[in-house]
Design an enzyme around this catalytic site. Structure first.
Site, PDB file in Angstrom:
ATOM      1  N   GLU A 308       0.869  -1.201   0.000  1.00  0.00           N
ATOM      2  CA  GLU A 308       0.000   0.000   0.000  1.00  0.00           C
ATOM      3  C   GLU A 308       0.894   1.236   0.000  1.00  0.00           C
ATOM      4  O   GLU A 308       0.727   2.155   0.811  1.00  0.00           O
ATOM      5  CB  GLU A 308      -0.895  -0.021   1.244  1.00  0.00           C
ATOM      6  N   CYS A 404     -10.614   0.568   7.805  1.00  0.00           N
ATOM      7  CA  CYS A 404      -9.992   1.834   8.162  1.00  0.00           C
ATOM      8  C   CYS A 404     -10.584   3.032   7.418  1.00  0.00           C
ATOM      9  O   CYS A 404     -10.709   4.111   7.982  1.00  0.00           O
ATOM     10  CB  CYS A 404      -8.484   1.772   7.941  1.00  0.00           C
TER      11      CYS A 404
END
Lengths: 641, 641
Positions: A308, A404
Site C-alpha cells: 500500500e 480503516c
C-alpha cells in the site's frame, strides 16, 4: 449555535456529506462494531472490549488493530456532536468510553488483543502489531471528545494510558527504546499535549520521532528476541514503515503511504511546537517530494498495492494505483500542519485537492459504500481477470474487513471545519472556501466571520466580518492555485492586489467594522491539465479540471473503451450545472473523436491508422464516479497531438 | 552432407544462432547439469540420475521437474548432431542415455524425484508434480536422438516407460483416469507414434487429451486422496492448466501459456493423425483467439506474471507482460502443426513472427545470457522499485534456477530446419525463407532444393530446384503477410500470380527440370503497424516493422524517457544495413519530437502543453535489444495524431 471549535458549517456541498456521516456512516458503523449487520463478517470490536473488561467470556477476534475502529468511531462521533448535539448518541459514546475504561488494566494499559490473547507478550512486536497505533487513535478520540463535550472521563483514561507508555518507552534502564511500526501515536500525543499542556506527551512524541530508524535497528533487535528467522516480507525492507533511516535523514516518501503521512503530520506539528528548524526543512523536502513527484492529480498517494505504498518519483500508473482513501485523508492532516509552519497556498491547494477529489471519492453519494482504493482508470474486466488489478474494485464495497477508510473519512468530514481557517494573534488565514459561521479569537478580540459560497461550482465567495471591537487586524485569504484571475471587493469596492499578495494569500489589513464584507470572485474556467512529461503514464493525455474539481469520464456517458477517445485540439469546453445529476454537479462536455473499432476488423496488427469518428464527451467530477451503472472510468484522457 | 531430416541450414542469420547453440549453449548447459559452474546454484540434474540409478548416495535436489533439463539438453544435442557429426558429443550423450537407462525402475518408470525421494508416492499429484511432463521431454529427446543417430537405445528405454504409462493410465479397473498438470507428454507420444508406428502411443495421447477437464474433475479426486484442504492457489482455478473444461469445449486461451501451447500443439497433431474434424475446429478457434486477441506483436504470449498466463482478450500490457521465451517457442511448435492441418499463411506468419522476434530475444547475441520474460517496454528503475515489474528483468540473466528457456531455445534453433518446408505426395510447401540445402521425398521422387537469401534483411530469395526425375509436381511458397508486393520469376521469367495464390501461398505446378530456378522478390518496406483499437495499451502508438522484424528503440540510441518520444506524422523511415552493429542489422531512423522535460519545471500538473523538441530516433530489431549498455527499451512508440 457555534461549536466549541467555533465553526458551524453552512455549506451546501459539505453539509450533505456531514449529514451522510450523521445519518449513515456513524449508525452503520455502530451496527458493524456491534456485529449487528447481516451478511457481513462480524467486527467483534465492542465484544473484544467486553471480554478484555472481564464482563464476557470469549476469544479475541478480528485484526490486531481492531480497537482502532472503536476509536475512530468515537472520534467521528465527537466531531458530529460538535456540529449538533445529540443526547442519545452522546450517551452511547459515554457507555463505550466507560467500557474502554473498564478494559483498562491496573497499570493503565489498553489493548484488547494483548489483554485477551497474549497478556505476557505486550510490546514484543512493535513492528507489526499496532499497539501504539491503537493507543494513538484512542488518544485522538479522547481529545476530540473532550474538546466537544468538555467531559474529562475519556481524556483521563487515555492520559493514564499515555503516562504508562511514557514510563515504558525511552532510553533509560529497563525501558524499551522502540517505536511503532505504524505511526499514529506521534500525532495523537501532540494533540494530547495541546489540551493537557503536559510536556511529557510532547516529549514522548518527539522520542518516537527521533528514535525511529536509528541503528542498531530496533525492529531487528525485537525480531531477534522473538526468535524470528524469516526475512521481512517487504522486499524494500524497513522503508515500509519509514524506519529505514533516521527521520531527519529522509528526503523521499517511501513505503506504506498512510504510515508516511501520519508521521509527516506529526513531524510538522512537532517542528512547530518545538521550533525545530531542521525538522521543518525535512518536512518541506518530503512535502515537495510527495506533491511534486508522487501525487496523483486527485491527491491520491501510494502508487502500489504491494505494501500500500509509495514507489518512486514520477511512477504514477493510473490503473493499478493504490491511492487509498486513508492516505489522502492523511494528506489533508499533513497539509493543515504544514500551514501552521508556514502560510503558503501550496499546502492548502493540496488539502483542497484532496478534499474535493481523492478523499470523498472513497464514499458513494448515499454514504453507504466505500472505496479503499481510488484508481484513476478502471476497466472492470481487468479488475476481474487481471490479477495485478484485483485490488482495483470497479464498484464501492459495503464495508471492509479491515475497516480503516470509512471511519477515517467520517472523522475528516466531521472535522471539515477545522481546515477552513487558522490564525495567530492578529491574522486570520482563510484556506478553504466552505460556507460557515465562525468565531475566531485573536489576541485582543473575537471576530465573527460568515462565509457564503456556492463553491466548488462557482468561484464567488462572500465573507461578512463582525469583529467584537473596531480594531486593526488582518484577514488573509488564499487565491487557489487553479485560479488565474481574481477580483476582490471590500464593502463593494474593488481592491488593488499589488503588494498585498504573499505566497498565494491576499493580506487585507485594516480596521474592520461590524458588517464589513469581502467579496471574492475566482475565475473558474475549465482547464486542460497536463502532467510533467516525466510521468510516463500521462504523456499525450490531459485531465479536465474546473475550480478544485478534477473530472473523469465514465462508460455510462461515453461508451466502452474510454482510452480510445481523444479530446479534439482546441475543443470548446462547456461547463453546465446539472441540478438533478448526482446530487447536483457541474458537468463538462467537449468535442472529441474516438477510434472506430467496428471498421478495424479481426486482425490484431495492421499497417493502417484506425478510422476515427466524431463524438461529444461528457465528464463528471471524479469524486462522483460510480454512482450510476458501474463501468469504465478514466481521468487522463487522450489528447489530439 | 544432408541430415536424416534432409535439411542443411546455410543461412547466415540462423547459422550464427546454430553455432551459438553448438559452441555456447550446449557446452554451458552440460556444465550446469553437472554442477561445474562457479557462482551458480547447482543443478544436480545428472547427479539425481546417478542417485536414482543407485550408483551414488545422496538426496534429490532441484525442482520436481529437474529431469526435463537433461531431456531438453539431449534433444538439443540430437538436433545439433543432425546438423554436423560430433563424435565426442555423441559419446557424452550416449553415456547420459545409459545413465537414464540405469535409473529406469524394473517396471519401466523413470523419474529421479519420486525414485529417490518418495518412491511410494508416484502418480499421487499429477496436478503439480510434472512426472508426465518429464516423461514427455525424455520421449521427445529419445525420438530426436533416434532420428539423428539411428541408435535405438534411448528410444527403447522410453518405449518401455511409455508402455508402463499406457498400462497405468486409463479408465479401466485399477487404472488412473488422470492426466498431466503440465501438458507435454501428449505431443511427445505423437512423435513416438510417428517413429514407432505403435498405435498405443497415439491412443494414450488421445486419452490424455480427451480425459482432460472432465467432471468429476480428476485433480479434485486426487486432491481429496492427498487430504489437501487448502484452496488451489490459482485464483482462476483449473484454468491454470487448461483443465477447467473438456478440451473440445475450450474456445479461449487461458492459464499458463506454455502448458496451453504445448497442449494445442498436441491437439493439432492429433486432429491431423486421427482426422478429427471437431478437434481441428477447436484448434482453429484457439489459434484465432491467441493470434487475434492475445498475442503481442513480437509473438510473445502470456500477459501476466501471475500464473505465467494468458489473461483475457486484448489485455496486452507492454511493461508487465510475461511473454515467456518458452511460450513463444511453443507457439512455433503449434504453428507448424496447424500448417499440417491446413496450408494457410496465417500459421507460418505467426511462426515467422515468433522465430525472428519473441523467441530469439530470449538470448543475447553471445548465447551466454537469457531472458525468461520478454517485455515490450522496459524502464529499469521500475523493474527495481515497482514490485509489479519485478519479473521484468532489464538485462538478460546467466542461467535460471528453473532452467526451461535456454534449452527450449536451443532445441528450437537446433531444429529450425524442420520448419522451413512441409510436403505431401506431390506438393512442396515453402513456409520460411532460410538459406538451406534440402532433399524432399515426394510420392514418386526426391527433389533437391537449394535456397539462397539474405533474409530477413532483404526480400530476395533464390530457390534452385533439382528433381531426381523430370516430372510434374508443385512447389508452393508463402507470400509473407507483411509483404504487399512480390515478383516471382521462374528461370528468369516473371510469373503472373493470378489464379495461383491460395491462402497466401503461390502454387507453381509444372514439370521441373534440374537446375530450374525460382526467384522471389518480396518488397520489404518499413511499415508503421498499429494495433487493433481494442488493445488499450497501444492506442496512439505504432510499432516499426520491416520484413518479419519488429523494431524497438533503446535508451542508448535515444536517451531516457522513451515514452516521451513521438514519431512525426509522415516521417520518412530510413532503413540502413549496419554491418558492424549488433552482428549486422538493418536499423531504422526517423524524424520525431520529444517532450522537453527541462523547460517544464518542478510542478507535477500544469495547464499548459509541454514544449517539444525535434529529434531523430534510431530503432533496432527487437530481438537484438539489450546487447549494449542496459537501459530503457520500447516497442510501441507514440505517434503524432
Amino acid at each position: 449555535m457555534l461549536s466549541n471549535n467555533n465553526i458551524k458549517i453552512t455549506d451546501q456541498f459539505w453539509l450533505n456529506y456531514i449529514n451522510l456521516v450523521k445519518t449513515e456512516v456513524i449508525p452503520y458503523q455502530w451496527k458493524a462494531l456491534n456485529d449487528r449487520l447481516p451478511d457481513t463478517e462480524p467486527s467483534h470490536a465492542i465484544e473484544n472490549f467486553r471480554i478484555a473488561a472481564g464482563e464476557k467470556e470469549g476469544k479475541f477476534y478480528g485484526m490486531v488493530f481492531q480497537d482502532s475502529d472503536v476509536a475512530k468511531w468515537l472520534e467521528a462521533v465527537a466531531y458530529i456532536l460538535e456540529d449538533e448535539p445529540n443526547v442519545e448518541l452522546e450517551k452511547t459514546a459515554d457507555e463505550v468510553i466507560d467500557l474502554i475504561g473498564r478494559s483498562q488494566q491496573p497499570d493503565g494499559y489498553i489493548n484488547t488483543y494483548y489483554t485477551i490473547k497474549e497478556p505476557d507478550k505486550r510490546w514484543t512486536n512493535l513492528r507489526d502489531n499496532h499497539e501504539l497505533y491503537c493507543a494513538g487513535h484512542l488518544i485522538e478520540a479522547a481529545v476530540a471528545y473532550y474538546k466537544t463535550t468538555g467531559k474529562r472521563r475519556f481524556l483521563d483514561i487515555m492520559c493514564r494510558y499515555a503516562d504508562y507508555i511514557y514510563h515504558v518507552f525511552g532510553n533509560g534502564v529497563g525501558q524499551i527504546s522502540g517505536y511503532p511500526g505504524h505511526q499514529e501515536i506521534e500525532l495523537a500525543l501532540l494533540k494530547l499535549y495541546e489540551v493537557t499542556n503536559d510536556v511529557k506527551y510532547l516529549n514522548l512524541s518527539k522520542y518516537f520521532i527521533d528514535q525511529r530508524g536509528k541503528e542498531p535497528h530496533y525492529f531487528d533487535i525485537e525480531k531477534e528476541k522473538r526468535g524470528e528467522k524469516l526475512p521481512y516480507w517487504y522486499e524494500y525492507g524497513y522503508k515500509y514503515s519509514q524506519s529505514h533511516l533516521p527521520v531527519k535523514e529522509q528526503t523521499e516518501a517511501v513505503g506504506h503511504a498512510v504510515r508516511a503521512v501520519y508521521m509527516y503530520t506529526a513531524m510538522a506539528d512537532l517542528a512547530k511546537k518545538t521550533k525545530d528548524e531542521q525538522l521543518k526543512v525535512v518536512c518541506e523536502k518530503l512535502w515537495n517530494n510527495v506533491t511534486q513527484k508522487q501525487m496523483y492529480i486527485t491527491a491520491g498517494i501510494g502508487s502500489s498495492e504491494y505494501g500500500e505504498s509509495f514507489t518512486f518519483d514520477y511512477d504514477l500508473p493510473n490503473d493499478t494505483s493504490y491511492t487509498e482513501t486513508c492516505a489522502s485523508v492523511g494528506l489533508v492532516f499533513w497539509g493543515r500542519k504544514m500551514l501552521d509552519l508556514q502560510i503558503d497556498r501550496k499546502y492548502a491547494d493540496v488539502m483542497e485537492r484532496a478534499l474535493y477529489n481523492g478523499t470523498i471519492s472513497g464514499m458513494d453519494l448515499d454514504g453507504k459504500k466505500f472505496f479503499y482504493v481510488n484508481p484513476l482508470e478502471v476497466w472492470p474486466k481487468a479488475s476481474k481477470l487481471d490479477h495485478n488489478k484485483k485490488h482495483v474494485k470497479p464498484v464501492r464495497q459495503k464495508w471492509f474487513n479491515c475497516a480503516c477508510c470509512p471511519p477515517n473519512l467520517a472523522r475528516m468530514i466531521g472535522s471539515i471545519g477545522h481546515y477552513v481557517y487558522s490564525n495567530d494573534s492578529s491574522n486570520i488565514f482563510t484556506h478553504l472556501y466552505i460556507g460557515n459561521d465562525s468565531e475566531i479569537v485573536l489576541e485582543n478580540q473575537k471576530v465573527h466571520l460568515s462565509q457564503e459560497t456556492n463553491y466548488p461550482w462557482t468561484g464567488e465567495v462572500k465573507i461578512t466580518v463582525n469583529p467584537e471591537l473596531e480594531k486593526e487586524f488582518t484577514i488573509a485569504f488564499r487565491i487557489p492555485g487553479w485560479c488565474d484571475h481574481v477580483v476582490v471587493k471590500v464593502n463593494g469596492e474593488e481592491i488593488n492586489l499589488e503588494g498585498i499578495v504573499k505566497k498565494g494569500y491576499v493580506y487585507l489589513t485594516r480596521i474592520w467594522n461590524k458588517g464589513n464584507t469581502i467579496e471574492l470572485s475566482f475565475e473558474m474556467k475549465v482547464k486542460c491539465i497536463r502532467a510533467n512529461p516525466k510521468v510516463r503514464e500521462n504523456i499525450g493525455k490531459l485531465a479536465l479540471q474546473r475550480g478544485p474539481i478534477i473530472y473523469c469520464i465514465e462508460e455510462i456517458d461515453n461508451g466502452e473503451n474510454l482510452p480510445s477517445i481523444y479530446l479534439a485540439r482546441d475543443s470548446e469546453l462547456r461547463a453546465k450545472y446539472e441540478e438533478d445529476l448526482l446530487g447536483g454537479i457541474v458537468t463538462i462536455t467537449a468535442d472529441a473523436y474516438r477510434l472506430n473499432e467496428e471498421t478495424w476488423g479481426e486482425e490484431l496488427y495492421l499497417s493502417q491508422l484506425p478510422e476515427r469518428k466524431k463524438v461529444e464527451i461528457k465528464a463528471i467530477p471524479y469524486y462522483a464516479w460510480c454512482n450510476r451503472d458501474p463501468g469504465e472510468m478514466l481521468v487522463w484522457i487522450n489528447e489530439e497531438q
